[in-house]
Design an enzyme around this catalytic site. Structure first.
Site, PDB file in Angstrom:
ATOM      1  N   TYR A  44      -7.084  21.922 -15.914  1.00 19.30           N
ATOM      2  CA  TYR A  44      -7.505  20.609 -16.068  1.00 19.30           C
ATOM      3  C   TYR A  44      -8.917  20.809 -15.430  1.00 19.30           C
ATOM      4  O   TYR A  44      -8.810  20.939 -14.094  1.00 19.30           O
ATOM      5  CB  TYR A  44      -6.963  19.766 -15.667  1.00 19.30           C
ATOM      6  CG  TYR A  44      -7.649  18.155 -15.627  1.00 19.30           C
ATOM      7  CD1 TYR A  44      -8.141  17.767 -17.005  1.00 19.30           C
ATOM      8  CD2 TYR A  44      -7.361  17.469 -14.560  1.00 19.30           C
ATOM      9  CE1 TYR A  44      -8.747  16.366 -16.737  1.00 19.30           C
ATOM     10  CE2 TYR A  44      -7.976  15.882 -14.464  1.00 19.30           C
ATOM     11  CZ  TYR A  44      -8.827  15.626 -15.756  1.00 19.30           C
ATOM     12  OH  TYR A  44      -9.435  14.450 -15.620  1.00 19.30           O
ATOM     13  N   ASP A  86       1.851  21.538 -12.959  1.00 19.70           N
ATOM     14  CA  ASP A  86       1.359  20.322 -13.819  1.00 19.70           C
ATOM     15  C   ASP A  86       1.810  20.580 -14.904  1.00 19.70           C
ATOM     16  O   ASP A  86       1.585  21.347 -15.774  1.00 19.70           O
ATOM     17  CB  ASP A  86      -0.233  20.444 -13.672  1.00 19.70           C
ATOM     18  CG  ASP A  86      -1.084  19.315 -14.530  1.00 19.70           C
ATOM     19  OD1 ASP A  86      -0.023  18.794 -15.258  1.00 19.70           O
ATOM     20  OD2 ASP A  86      -2.155  19.404 -14.225  1.00 19.70           O
ATOM     21  N   ARG A 123       0.920  -1.344   0.001  1.00 21.00           N
ATOM     22  CA  ARG A 123      -0.063  -0.097  -0.001  1.00 21.00           C
ATOM     23  C   ARG A 123       0.874   1.421  -0.058  1.00 21.00           C
ATOM     24  O   ARG A 123       0.526   2.389  -0.461  1.00 21.00           O
ATOM     25  CB  ARG A 123      -0.756   0.110   1.258  1.00 21.00           C
ATOM     26  CG  ARG A 123      -1.833   1.226   1.185  1.00 21.00           C
ATOM     27  CD  ARG A 123      -2.549   1.391   2.816  1.00 21.00           C
ATOM     28  NE  ARG A 123      -1.598   1.816   3.564  1.00 21.00           N
ATOM     29  CZ  ARG A 123      -1.477   1.192   4.738  1.00 21.00           C
ATOM     30  NH1 ARG A 123      -2.465   0.621   5.196  1.00 21.00           N
ATOM     31  NH2 ARG A 123      -0.550   1.959   5.616  1.00 21.00           N
ATOM     32  N   LYS A 131      -1.082   9.923 -19.693  1.00 20.98           N
ATOM     33  CA  LYS A 131      -0.977  10.737 -20.718  1.00 20.98           C
ATOM     34  C   LYS A 131       0.306  10.530 -21.523  1.00 20.98           C
ATOM     35  O   LYS A 131       0.518   9.433 -22.027  1.00 20.98           O
ATOM     36  CB  LYS A 131      -1.172  12.142 -20.772  1.00 20.98           C
ATOM     37  CG  LYS A 131      -2.474  12.529 -19.737  1.00 20.98           C
ATOM     38  CD  LYS A 131      -3.647  12.020 -20.130  1.00 20.98           C
ATOM     39  CE  LYS A 131      -4.804  12.623 -19.612  1.00 20.98           C
ATOM     40  NZ  LYS A 131      -5.089  12.525 -18.168  1.00 20.98           N
TER      41      LYS A 131
END
Length: 382
Positions: free
Chosen positions: A106, A179, A54, A204
């Site tokens: 975004y 970003d 995790r 992407k």
């Protein structure tokens, strides 16, 4: 993980994945480690450093090392999605902290900031990040803890001056996160321009084949803020599967070839359509007429990205008509894959979107550029 710089170019580092391989079998491809837990040593310690998947997994390491090399960072962390990576940055802040973010960004993260981050006590101001003076006017020394940039800014492909904004932010005591999904590490390296953290939706361009959801953060140093972000991932468990990490590494090994071709195609299409009478405007920082072109030339190297938008002179219905009649350009959300995508963006983002109704967002793939252009032109209303 502390970054040790490679002596090789980005192209060689990517193709070789920094020499990553399976040390046990000597296979040229690293093994996929699917274990969720790890055996302790006799002294109850973890001799390999692996505790529980995790929090971490050996399959992440080659990807994170490669990202660190490309961004020239201190440490990289993989996440289960770009949104998971981005929101982890904001979750590393404290209630009451003030944040500056772009008006053009975004849409999913924009909505998350306005509808969820505010519930946790963050104070969010969306401003024009193409204007450094706007940052100077809105920043609150001692209160603003994070300036979030997205450049080029989706879907209008606006350009923010990373170095200038980082200087303003640092003077006010704020961290800077960028970003850089659409620029990729091959075109822009925000950490070298003064940013503290760079984010990628690895779904992407990093992966590039529309078959993996993943995200990544890279930090310039091991700050207290970064330690909190690392804890968010460890405790929240927003991590990709080992198989996805392996597929992502495979995709990254050809990123330099894909990004180069996408940039070439986007530049060509932008130049051709900018002269077309049916097109009101082409939004692409590679055009000399674009408002962000001069800044883009300073901080983008090797191309201006594979993303562009066009505004149809006849309005919304003309834009929808074009998207409905292309054959090579696929009507689908997302970007950065080998296939070219087109969509009427305002329909996707909804009524709160700053996106003009006449706009089409295009993700140029790696197909033949003349055939991509011809497909768009045949879809234009007669």
């Amino acid at each position: 993980m502390t970054h040790k710089s490679s002596p090789y170019s980005a192209a060689t580092a990517l193709a070789q994945a920094l020499g990553a391989h399976d040390h046990e079998s000597q296979g040229v491809v690293p093994a996929i480690h699917i274990a969720t837990t790890y055996i302790r040593g006799a002294d109850n310690s973890y001799p390999t450093g692996n505790v529980y998947s995790r929090a971490d997994n050996p399959s992440y390491k080659p990807v994170e090392a490669l990202l660190c090399e490309l961004e020239q960072g201190h440490e990289a962390l993989l996440f289960s999605s770009g949104m998971a990576a981005a929101t982890a940055v904001f979750q590393g802040l404290q209630p009451g902290d003030h944040v500056l973010a772009p008006q053009v960004m975004y849409w999913a993260l924009r909505n998350w900031l306005l509808n969820y981050a505010t519930r946790w006590g963050l104070v969010i101001d969306l401003i024009d990040m193409t204007d450094v003076s706007a940052v100077e006017r809105h920043i609150r020394p001692g209160e603003t803890k994070l300036v979030w940039l997205e450049t080029p800014g989706n879907p209008l492909w606006t350009i923010s001056d990373i170095a200038a904004i980082a200087q303003v932010a640092k003077a006010a005591g704020a961290w800077v996160a960028v970003d850089s999904t659409c620029a990729t590490p091959l075109l822009t390296q925000p950490l070298k321009l003064g940013a503290d953290i760079v984010m990628h939706s690895a779904t992407k361009y990093l992966n590039g084949h529309s078959d993996v959801i993943a995200g990544a953060l890279v930090s310039a140093d091991d700050s207290e803020f970064w330690q909190r972000i690392r804890a968010v991932r460890s405790q929240g468990g927003a991590v990709p599967s080992p198989h996805d990490a392996s597929t992502l590494l495979r995709g990254m090994r050809t990123m330099h070839l894909r990004v180069r071709e996408a940039c070439t195609n986007a530049q060509f299409i932008a130049e051709q359509l900018s002269q077309h009478p049916a097109v009101l405007a082409v939004l692409y920082p590679g055009l000399a007429s674009d408002p962000g072109h001069s800044v883009a030339k300073q901080q983008m190297h090797g191309g201006f990205g594979g993303m562009l938008s066009i505004r149809m002179r006849a309005g919304e219905q003309a834009a929808i008509h074009v998207a409905a009649h292309t054959k090579l350009w696929k009507r689908a959300t997302s970007l950065g894959g080998v296939e070219s995508l087109i969509e009427h963006r305002a329909s996707v983002e909804g009524p709160s979107s700053p996106c003009p109704a006449d706009l089409l967002r295009l993700s140029a793939g790696i197909e033949d550029k003349d055939e991509l252009l011809a497909d768009l032109l045949q879809a234009f209303p007669s």
